[in-house]
Design an enzyme around this catalytic site. Structure first.
Site, PDB file in Angstrom:
ATOM      1  N   HIS A   1       0.830  -1.113   0.121  1.00 40.09           N
ATOM      2  CA  HIS A   1      -0.193  -0.059   0.111  1.00 40.09           C
ATOM      3  C   HIS A   1       1.022   0.989   0.191  1.00 40.09           C
ATOM      4  CE1 HIS A   1      -3.371   2.595   0.626  1.00 40.09           C
ATOM      5  NE2 HIS A   1      -2.546   3.033   1.833  1.00 40.09           N
TER       6      HIS A   1
ATOM      7  N   ASP B   1     -14.726   2.675   7.654  1.00 41.36           N
ATOM      8  CA  ASP B   1     -13.550   3.921   7.059  1.00 41.36           C
ATOM      9  C   ASP B   1     -14.451   4.605   6.072  1.00 41.36           C
ATOM     10  OD1 ASP B   1     -10.842   4.553   6.188  1.00 41.36           O
ATOM     11  OD2 ASP B   1     -11.269   3.541   5.157  1.00 41.36           O
TER      12      ASP B   1
ATOM     13  N   ARG C   1     -14.275  12.610   8.400  1.00 41.16           N
ATOM     14  CA  ARG C   1     -13.302  13.556   8.486  1.00 41.16           C
ATOM     15  C   ARG C   1     -13.022  14.618   7.062  1.00 41.16           C
ATOM     16  NH1 ARG C   1      -9.033   9.379   8.634  1.00 41.16           N
ATOM     17  NH2 ARG C   1      -7.471  11.048   8.289  1.00 41.16           N
TER      18      ARG C   1
ATOM     19  N   SER D   1      -6.826   3.998   8.959  1.00 40.53           N
ATOM     20  CA  SER D   1      -7.663   3.938   7.980  1.00 40.53           C
ATOM     21  C   SER D   1      -6.722   2.864   7.263  1.00 40.53           C
ATOM     22  CB  SER D   1      -7.742   5.203   7.470  1.00 40.53           C
ATOM     23  OG  SER D   1      -8.302   4.782   6.055  1.00 40.53           O
TER      24      SER D   1
ATOM     25  N   LYS E   1      -7.560  -1.237   6.665  1.00 40.26           N
ATOM     26  CA  LYS E   1      -8.002  -2.313   5.240  1.00 40.26           C
ATOM     27  C   LYS E   1      -7.197  -3.006   4.843  1.00 40.26           C
ATOM     28  CE  LYS E   1      -8.562   2.037   3.580  1.00 40.26           C
ATOM     29  NZ  LYS E   1      -8.571   3.286   2.542  1.00 40.26           N
TER      30      LYS E   1
END
Lengths: 439, 439
Positions: free
Chosen positions: A84, A163, A170, A185, A189
């Site tokens: 990621h 999320d 947010r 967050s 995931k």
């Protein structure tokens, strides 16, 4: 005693560490719609200003994961690596990393996101290949990874639904830039999908959400801590985003650049970083030593085995695999191309990375606001790197636009986004450092 | 540049002083429903934690006033005095003050509120008189004040609508206890009604929202500052609420106590404070000297002129004026009365004022949650004051309840809410101090 969400808000407001039970009830209550947006908004602002302890962040992350389904990839026998990036400009690592890791004997079941603000998204990029599907079911994902070694798919709505809701809130309440909330967050995931190793690329610099290496390091350590809390292996690199990583800033342009890399036709920082991640995966999962791992990754790019995995992945997802041989016979090209030349001579000292991302988004390559359509053909190529010597009038960028006026406006903005100095400028390091325990 | 409420939230989050234009757009946008609850909730939490400057608080107050109608009382020729208490236990000052000031030649057009939490509300108390209306139109209010000298009415929904919305949101998001936000809420309502003098009773102690004299002083000064900013005369007293002010904690019980005071039949702190406010009004508006003003107020209570104004006010608002001659022929009485006796002998050292308010609310005299119905008949009488000598077995309180079991539970709680010590205890001062410039 009945659970009153106001007590949770009040305690966070007063800087008290919240219990696991309180946080779990609050997050799951919000995800199920029992706790209204306004109470969650007050909580988020209190958390933003008063912070969250590592323990609190871990509890929030666990509750977020438990708000939806998780994906078990039990049928896949190869070692599974997930990867990621926190988001950058010309960050095409995933497009190359997934087939490269597959070629190296690993499995990559990558759930990816869309572009956000000035940053690109892997799904948007891949979808510039006509016919390509990213809406794979968990079963399709698992089958493809078992057969091909890699897949890049969109995240389903049932994975960490908290999320999506929290991120939107947010975004609307100026509470995005909180390191614990970002870490929760990102990691919720990743932790909701089974894998043997999570690799994180935490970007730092003008083109990233974290503008300094120090802030990026803090985020990297928070993420690694969340993985440890769940007993999961995770390594996080803080890497440079003070300039675009590759050259392409768009969607089809990024796919074409990935193809160049996969055919071994391009050198530079994008290749270097992709190789570093693949080598890290081999070191962690196959216990290879560092230089052997790196050599294996380089070889897979140069001998066509990574490219072959890419073609199989594209084909498995419904795209045209000829994108590998002749990208522009498959990809949509922009009707207008304009070269941007350097205004003076000297050394490239600085690039406003976020501005380049915004220019590409304005051309249509990204979303100015949520839900905007993407124009896959348009974008920028920005070639020089910090420290390069430039001559006056030398082309530094190509604008790919829908029309002349958009191209002209973009060109002028690109010229203003670079700083050229008479004195030599030092290139920034590519990787600032790695975080997270080795196995 | 388009106005983005997120920028306002972000700047308050970052501790930046907001401009008048930003605050005005935000408050009016929220009042009109264009800005959603969740953005306002994030703003409120940021304001709670980072504070609001005097300038910001003034701008918020002005925007709140401008969110609705204002009341001009131009037809009233007598000097107009308004009075507000921040809320306490057995705080029946307004019931006596309004007719007393009217008897002294002043005009009182009092818009009052309902009880909240452990505190009583003047409207709830008055409505224990059968038939009495508090929903006067602005025209009715003006006419009655011109004819009788005083009126106590409910606030219309069109007066400072932003306050109702913001208060409900603060209540739901644990952001009530912010001094600038409380000051803006209190003063927007007072400043929206024309008057020549605003008198504030800022309560401090165990029965008040402000638990310390220091916090109450801060609130008093914030309120006075808001009046000055609008060029309005305002005097604020910080007064003791470490014990009930009078004896009655309920609704009909408070009216009966007010009648005793208005007939000159009762002495004590409730009378003393009411006289102090009436004298302050005379000093400010009629330039009387302090002792003459006080003597005039005492006289009006003792010679029946204040009582006569009360009877006229009750009658004008549709209630039965015989409440003045024989209260319990008019007021609803509770079916069960239980005496509570002192558990030991010694001196009354402390009273949990908030707890006494909550006991009365539990009996039905107040609202545990918003919208609960009020039982006008029930409540407590709590007679001793801090410093009083008590004998074991001496009755200290009477519980007025709907049934035996409610009475028993309340009695036990009352016993636990008092502290009796062997050593003499010093009574707290009644008035800690006055704030705000003299004319």
């Amino acid at each position: 005693m009945e659970f009153d969400p106001r007590d949770v808000v009040a305690r966070k407001r007063d800087g008290v560490e919240l219990s696991a039970g309180e946080l779990r009830a609050f997050i799951l209550g919000y995800a199920s719609g029992e706790i209204p947006d306004y109470q969650a908004a007050a909580f988020l602002m209190a958390a933003y200003l008063n912070g969250l302890t590592a323990k609190e962040t871990a509890e929030i992350t666990t509750a977020m994961i438990d708000s939806g389904d998780t994906i078990s990839l039990g049928r896949i026998r190869r070692p599974k690596v997930d990867k990621h990036s926190t988001g950058g400009v010309s960050d095409g690592v995933t497009l190359v990393f997934a087939p490269l890791a597959a070629a190296l004997g690993l499995a990559v079941a990558k759930l990816s996101g869309r572009g956000r603000g000035h940053t690109g998204g892997t799904l948007d990029k891949l979808e510039s290949i006509p016919g390509l599907r990213t809406d794979l079911s968990p079963e399709e994902l698992e089958r493809q990874v078992e057969e091909v070694g890699c897949a890049v798919a969109s995240q389903s709505k049932d994975l960490v639904p908290a999320d999506g809701a929290l991120y939107a809130l947010r975004d609307a309440t100026a509470t995005v830039a909180s390191i614990p909330l970002i870490a929760a967050s990102v990691m919720s995931k990743k932790l909701a999908v089974e894998s043997d190793l999570i690799l994180l690329d935490v970007k730092a610099g003008s083109g990233a959400f974290m503008k300094t290496a120090r802030a990026a390091e803090e985020l990297a350590m928070a993420c690694v801590g969340l993985a440890e809390h769940r007993g999961r292996a995770c390594r996080a690199a803080v890497t440079d985003m003070s300039q675009p990583l590759g050259s392409a800033i768009g969607n089809a342009l990024d796919v074409a650049e990935a193809v160049m890399l996969l055919r071994g036709d391009e050198r530079g920082r994008l290749r270097e970083l992709t190789v570093a991640f693949a080598a890290e995966a081999l070191e962690q999962l196959e216990e290879r030593d560092s230089s052997a791992a790196r050599a294996a990754a380089e070889r897979s790019l140069d001998d066509g085995t990574a490219a072959e995995r890419f073609a199989r992945m594209i084909e498995a997802q419904g795209g045209d695999p000829r994108v590998l041989e002749d990208p522009w016979s498959v990809l949509p090209a922009a009707p207008v191309r304009v070269e941007v030349v350097a205004r003076g001579e000297g050394f490239l000292a600085a690039v406003e990375g976020e501005e380049l991302g915004r220019i590409a988004a304005t051309l249509g390559a990204g979303r100015i606001k949520k839900g905007d359509p993407i124009d896959h053909a348009v974008g920028l190529e920005f070639r020089p790197k910090i420290g390069d010597r430039l001559e006056a009038g030398e082309p530094v960028a190509t604008v790919h636009a829908r029309d002349e006026s958009a191209a002209e406006a973009a060109s002028e903005r690109v010229r203003r986004a670079v700083t050229i100095t008479p004195d030599p400028a030092t290139p920034p390091p590519l990787v600032f450092g790695w975080h997270g325990g080795r196995r």
